[in-house]
Enzyme design. Structure first.
Site, mmCIF file in Angstrom:
data_model
loop_
_atom_site.group_PDB
_atom_site.id
_atom_site.type_symbol
_atom_site.label_atom_id
_atom_site.label_comp_id
_atom_site.label_asym_id
_atom_site.label_seq_id
_atom_site.Cartn_x
_atom_site.Cartn_y
_atom_site.Cartn_z
ATOM 1 N N GLU A 24 -9.612 -9.596 3.204
ATOM 2 C CA GLU A 24 -9.825 -7.964 3.030
ATOM 3 C C GLU A 24 -11.185 -8.077 2.100
ATOM 4 O OE1 GLU A 24 -6.524 -6.079 1.224
ATOM 5 O OE2 GLU A 24 -7.703 -4.409 0.981
ATOM 6 N N ASP A 55 5.447 -7.108 2.599
ATOM 7 C CA ASP A 55 4.567 -7.589 1.436
ATOM 8 C C ASP A 55 5.459 -8.000 0.192
ATOM 9 O OD1 ASP A 55 1.475 -5.678 1.135
ATOM 10 O OD2 ASP A 55 1.981 -7.643 1.988
ATOM 11 N N SER A 108 0.740 -1.164 -0.061
ATOM 12 C CA SER A 108 0.087 -0.276 0.160
ATOM 13 C C SER A 108 0.873 1.421 0.089
ATOM 14 C CB SER A 108 -1.073 0.037 1.225
ATOM 15 O OG SER A 108 -0.250 -0.497 2.435
ATOM 16 N N GLU A 144 -0.373 -12.152 -1.887
ATOM 17 C CA GLU A 144 -2.029 -12.149 -2.238
ATOM 18 C C GLU A 144 -2.298 -13.344 -2.813
ATOM 19 O OE1 GLU A 144 -3.188 -8.446 -4.050
ATOM 20 O OE2 GLU A 144 -1.953 -7.253 -2.338
#
Lengths: 383, 357
Positions: free
Chosen positions: B223, B123, B85, B155
């Protein structure tokens, strides 16, 4: 066509929502970012020169990323400096030496995305311009080309630095000089020590500032020097000086009123000073973003703010309080409440979901889902 | 030896000043940063497991640089996530796609310097682990080796992603999975859209979470899914779930630093905060107010005042300086210097002399 027709008939809210769902283009995403109404509002060198001539103040603050750049833009700061102080306040090193050019370019780009109005100046980091004049020009070119900056700043007043500054200006890149305490030179200086505190050093500050002006710098930063030295340098130059830890300096008129009776020989000088515009002597200021905001001030771990820096806020305290509250609310289960749990399934789907889970042998999960839905329903109706 | 004896006789304050003058080593510089009293206070996987077993919620916040990491450490947050992010909140892009691995590693290192206590999770950014399983392992290794992280997050729940997660765990790297809305997949998802809103999608969320647990993930992020879906997944797993926009029934929560602090909230340029995020402060307003005040004070000349103009020259040096400038033909500068010295000493009075180093 029918679809579009129906689209236009639908309420504007529903229409907007439809469009938002249909694409992920920037203007429909969450983080589209604030966009200025008018473009080409970038502060120019000429505007700065006009301000200097008219005696209007110029403000400079450092920024290292998109949000801080937006803040500077919003607050109407004139110059946004992407400083190699990033090495200390962003990356947590003890000096400005470790940061690389690639890292500086990343900071520059992020800032360029956020600050569309202030003039953007990028620092040349330690080790990227001292080896040779051509290395200096290469680095400066990259900062403008890849970093999206409008000008560069480099430290030092030795002959080779002045030659480098000259070459960079000749390459068409605006340069801000930097004399006094030059943090990249702490090895030679023996630490973050104020400069210009004896005659030879003070004269050197003035001389090097003038030499930098000579080769085409449009401004010079004076760092951590006594006020009289900064005053002398500012007075000797015809370009603006930007001070940090270099005192307040006064305007020409004020100085005359408060100064002692000058020796006769200087009377002419004083008369001409009196007639001159107030701000030919004004010196501007720069501060590091994190220092002026008190970003790392916390009673338990009080970070040492440089003594020349005034803290205009205690952002560190605000952040600490907010984080503790978040931690508290997560721990006691109040966050997220119903108002922060926006995504719903309709009841038909919920039932089908539960049945599917049971088919998969996940009975506990199925009842967890049912209970969750029921509890949410309860708290929603309670509201 | 005489020097040392004299040194020990002087007051401790003078000694501190002396030693500060004589070196620029970290402990004597301004920015050495807060150092923890005890080492090895780092949150471990085992401690998280204990929390989970006892039903204590786990707190996670993102951080991207040294100061934010320090803040998380001081606030006692359990896990510090260096999220991709950063691409949006630090670099100002509209999606998480543009950020590169090199940029992520820079963020990771800065955070590692600041957060000594929270568990550090990095991440894997878009494009660094999807090509092949070996690419995924390479990237994860770099994040730990060069980024100094303790674990990684990736992810997705497709078979290829699950295989990659397995390989990374087998390489000895702890992995957090991430299902539901996976921002790196907005191309396929068609935007930042909540997932799990119909039966098949909801089942998929639960199944992929379980598959990730199966291959060894120690936690899974959920999420932007409806709360019942998150509840089902949490119940079906024996590892903690960390929710964001997924309701209150997860084992822990995560929020983006800038969102929870209202970093970019300003009445004139109101940035859209995700609706699942609560703003615990309005730091953006505080910053704006401070910058405006700084601008005001510089404009009217009140900053810097005497208390923020600490560096002095003693009287004889000012005279010598004046004479030198005159010799150079810089008479104007010479008088400017004298007048400034005069003004500084009248402003500060006798205090000026004491504060000289």
């Amino acid at each position: 066509m029918a679809f579009l027709h129906r689209l236009s008939k639908a309420s504007s809210v529903a229409g907007a929502r439809l469009i938002r769902r249909l694409s992920n283009v920037p203007e429909n995403t969450v983080y589209g970012g604030p966009k200025p109404q008018t473009s080409n509002q970038r502060t120019t060198l000429n505007q700065l020169r006009q301000k200097y001539k008219k005696g209007e103040p110029i403000t400079v603050v450092t920024a290292y990323d998109y949000p801080s750049a937006v803040h500077l833009d919003t607050a109407g700061i004139d110059i946004c400096l992407v400083g190699d102080s990033a090495s200390m306040v962003v990356h947590g090193h003890d000096t400005t030496l470790p940061i690389s050019l690639d890292e500086m370019l990343v900071h520059c780009r992020a800032v360029a995305r956020g600050a569309t109005r202030p003039l953007l100046v990028g620092d040349l980091p330690f080790g990227t311009y001292e080896t040779s004049t051509s290395q200096a020009v290469d680095t400066a070119v990259r900062v403008l080309k890849e970093g999206g900056m409008d000008a560069i700043k480099l430290e030092g007043g030795s002959p080779s630095r002045i030659t480098a500054a000259k070459a960079i200006v000749e390459a068409g890149i605006a340069v801000i000089g930097h004399v006094g305490l030059t943090p990249q030179a702490i090895s030679v200086l023996g630490g973050f020590r104020p400069q210009g505190r004896n005659v030879a050093s003070a004269v050197k500050v003035v001389e090097t500032a003038m030499a930098l002006q000579e080769v085409g710098c449009f401004s010079v930063v004076l760092e951590c020097v006594p006020a009289p030295v900064a005053a002398a340098a500012t007075s000797a130059l015809q370009i603006p000086t930007i001070g940090i830890g270099a005192g307040p300096f006064c305007s020409g008129q004020k100085m005359i009123v408060t100064s002692l009776r000058p020796p006769i020989g200087l009377m002419n000088e004083f008369v001409s000073c009196h007639r001159r515009e107030k701000l030919r002597f004004m010196q501007y200021q720069v501060l590091v973003y994190h220092d002026l905001l008190g970003m790392l001030q916390h009673p338990h771990h009080a970070k040492v703010t440089p003594k020349f820096c005034k803290q205009y806020a205690q952002v560190g305290d605000v952040i600490n309080k907010a984080l503790l509250e978040y931690k508290e609310e997560v721990t006691n289960g109040t966050f997220p409440g119903p108002s922060h749990t926006p995504y719903k399934m309709n009841p038909k789907d919920e039932n089908a979901f539960t049945k599917e889970l049971q088919k998969m042998g996940l009975d506990a999960a199925a009842s967890a889902a049912t209970e969750a839905a029921a509890e949410l329903e309860k708290t929603n109706t309670q509201q």
